[in-house]
Design a protein around this motif. Structure first.
Motif, PDB file in Angstrom:
ATOM      1  N   THR A   4       3.271  -8.037 -12.606  1.00 55.29           N
ATOM      2  CA  THR A   4       3.856  -7.341 -11.457  1.00 55.29           C
ATOM      3  C   THR A   4       3.623  -8.109 -10.165  1.00 55.29           C
ATOM      4  O   THR A   4       4.114  -7.718  -9.117  1.00 55.29           O
ATOM      5  CB  THR A   4       3.266  -5.928 -11.309  1.00 55.29           C
ATOM      6  N   LYS A   5       2.847  -9.216 -10.258  1.00 56.10           N
ATOM      7  CA  LYS A   5       2.611 -10.068  -9.097  1.00 56.10           C
ATOM      8  C   LYS A   5       2.967 -11.494  -9.459  1.00 56.10           C
ATOM      9  O   LYS A   5       2.814 -11.926 -10.601  1.00 56.10           O
ATOM     10  CB  LYS A   5       1.147 -10.007  -8.668  1.00 56.10           C
ATOM     11  N   VAL A  63       3.147 -12.152  -4.102  1.00 54.79           N
ATOM     12  CA  VAL A  63       4.367 -11.350  -4.015  1.00 54.79           C
ATOM     13  C   VAL A  63       4.270 -10.161  -4.974  1.00 54.79           C
ATOM     14  O   VAL A  63       3.973 -10.331  -6.161  1.00 54.79           O
ATOM     15  CB  VAL A  63       5.612 -12.207  -4.364  1.00 54.79           C
ATOM     16  N   ASP A  64       4.536  -8.972  -4.452  1.00 57.14           N
ATOM     17  CA  ASP A  64       4.577  -7.748  -5.255  1.00 57.14           C
ATOM     18  C   ASP A  64       5.986  -7.628  -5.841  1.00 57.14           C
ATOM     19  O   ASP A  64       6.929  -7.244  -5.149  1.00 57.14           O
ATOM     20  CB  ASP A  64       4.246  -6.545  -4.370  1.00 57.14           C
ATOM     21  N   GLU A  66       7.215  -5.590  -8.014  1.00 55.46           N
ATOM     22  CA  GLU A  66       7.729  -4.217  -8.110  1.00 55.46           C
ATOM     23  C   GLU A  66       8.399  -3.780  -6.814  1.00 55.46           C
ATOM     24  O   GLU A  66       9.380  -3.052  -6.833  1.00 55.46           O
ATOM     25  CB  GLU A  66       6.605  -3.259  -8.494  1.00 55.46           C
ATOM     26  N   ALA A  67       7.882  -4.254  -5.678  1.00 60.01           N
ATOM     27  CA  ALA A  67       8.461  -3.894  -4.378  1.00 60.01           C
ATOM     28  C   ALA A  67       9.859  -4.483  -4.194  1.00 60.01           C
ATOM     29  O   ALA A  67      10.650  -3.984  -3.399  1.00 60.01           O
ATOM     30  CB  ALA A  67       7.551  -4.354  -3.246  1.00 60.01           C
ATOM     31  N   LEU A  68      10.160  -5.543  -4.946  1.00 57.13           N
ATOM     32  CA  LEU A  68      11.461  -6.206  -4.823  1.00 57.13           C
ATOM     33  C   LEU A  68      12.502  -5.671  -5.806  1.00 57.13           C
ATOM     34  O   LEU A  68      13.679  -6.022  -5.721  1.00 57.13           O
ATOM     35  CB  LEU A  68      11.297  -7.720  -5.004  1.00 57.13           C
ATOM     36  N   GLY A  69      12.065  -4.845  -6.735  1.00 56.40           N
ATOM     37  CA  GLY A  69      12.982  -4.171  -7.653  1.00 56.40           C
ATOM     38  C   GLY A  69      13.865  -5.114  -8.452  1.00 56.40           C
ATOM     39  O   GLY A  69      13.412  -6.127  -8.984  1.00 56.40           O
ATOM     40  N   THR A  91      10.931 -10.140   1.402  1.00 56.93           N
ATOM     41  CA  THR A  91      10.522  -9.426   2.608  1.00 56.93           C
ATOM     42  C   THR A  91       9.010  -9.528   2.788  1.00 56.93           C
ATOM     43  O   THR A  91       8.264  -9.594   1.816  1.00 56.93           O
ATOM     44  CB  THR A  91      10.913  -7.942   2.533  1.00 56.93           C
ATOM     45  N   ALA A  93       7.148  -7.225   3.693  1.00 53.17           N
ATOM     46  CA  ALA A  93       6.572  -6.001   3.128  1.00 53.17           C
ATOM     47  C   ALA A  93       6.187  -6.163   1.660  1.00 53.17           C
ATOM     48  O   ALA A  93       5.320  -5.441   1.162  1.00 53.17           O
ATOM     49  CB  ALA A  93       7.555  -4.846   3.286  1.00 53.17           C
ATOM     50  N   ALA A  94       6.804  -7.107   0.967  1.00 52.64           N
ATOM     51  CA  ALA A  94       6.511  -7.338  -0.455  1.00 52.64           C
ATOM     52  C   ALA A  94       5.475  -8.439  -0.657  1.00 52.64           C
ATOM     53  O   ALA A  94       5.257  -8.885  -1.785  1.00 52.64           O
ATOM     54  CB  ALA A  94       7.795  -7.679  -1.199  1.00 52.64           C
ATOM     55  N   THR A  95       4.818  -8.869   0.427  1.00 50.37           N
ATOM     56  CA  THR A  95       3.829  -9.947   0.319  1.00 50.37           C
ATOM     57  C   THR A  95       2.433  -9.445   0.659  1.00 50.37           C
ATOM     58  O   THR A  95       2.272  -8.422   1.320  1.00 50.37           O
ATOM     59  CB  THR A  95       4.171 -11.133   1.246  1.00 50.37           C
TER      60      THR A  95
END
Length: 115
Positions: A4-5, A63-64, A66-69, A91, A93-95
């Motif tokens: 997931t990362k 990088v997350d 899951e946040a990037l879908g 984004t 927000a996804a880091t």
């Protein structure tokens, strides 16, 4: 199960611009390929050695995924291994956990304690 990362190596200048703009559109290579290249943790050392040996003033950005879908697609690359690619911007927000990075001439990663 896929991680997931993942991680993006970029120049420190690109990271500063990403923070200022809120997103990262990718390096010249990323834009030419049509997606942002990432590496899973177990792929990171090989990526650093192959593409960044002898470079300083880099950043390693977590990088997350899951946040990037659905913008993240795992696709075969080196030796058929699946690599995470982002089809769209990364984004801020996804880091997380951005750290200064150098890669010596032998391809070994040298991380700072803080970004």
């Amino acid at each position: 199960m896929l991680p997931t990362k993942a991680y993006k190596i970029m120049t420190a200048a690109d990271w500063r611009l990403t923070l200022a703009e809120g997103l990262y559109e990718g390096s010249a290579v990323d834009r030419a390929d049509g997606y942002i290249h990432l590496s899973a943790l177990d792929q990171l050392e090989t990526t650093a050695a192959k593409y960044y040996a002898g470079q300083t003033d880099l950043m390693l950005v977590e990088v997350d995924l899951e946040a990037l879908g659905d913008t993240v697609v795992w696709e075969p690359s080196r030796g058929g291994a699946l690599f995470p690619h982002i089809y769209g911007p990364l984004t801020v927000a996804a880091t997380a956990n951005a750290r200064a990075l150098s890669v010596n001439d032998a391809g070994e990663m040298i991380l700072s304690e803080e970004g």
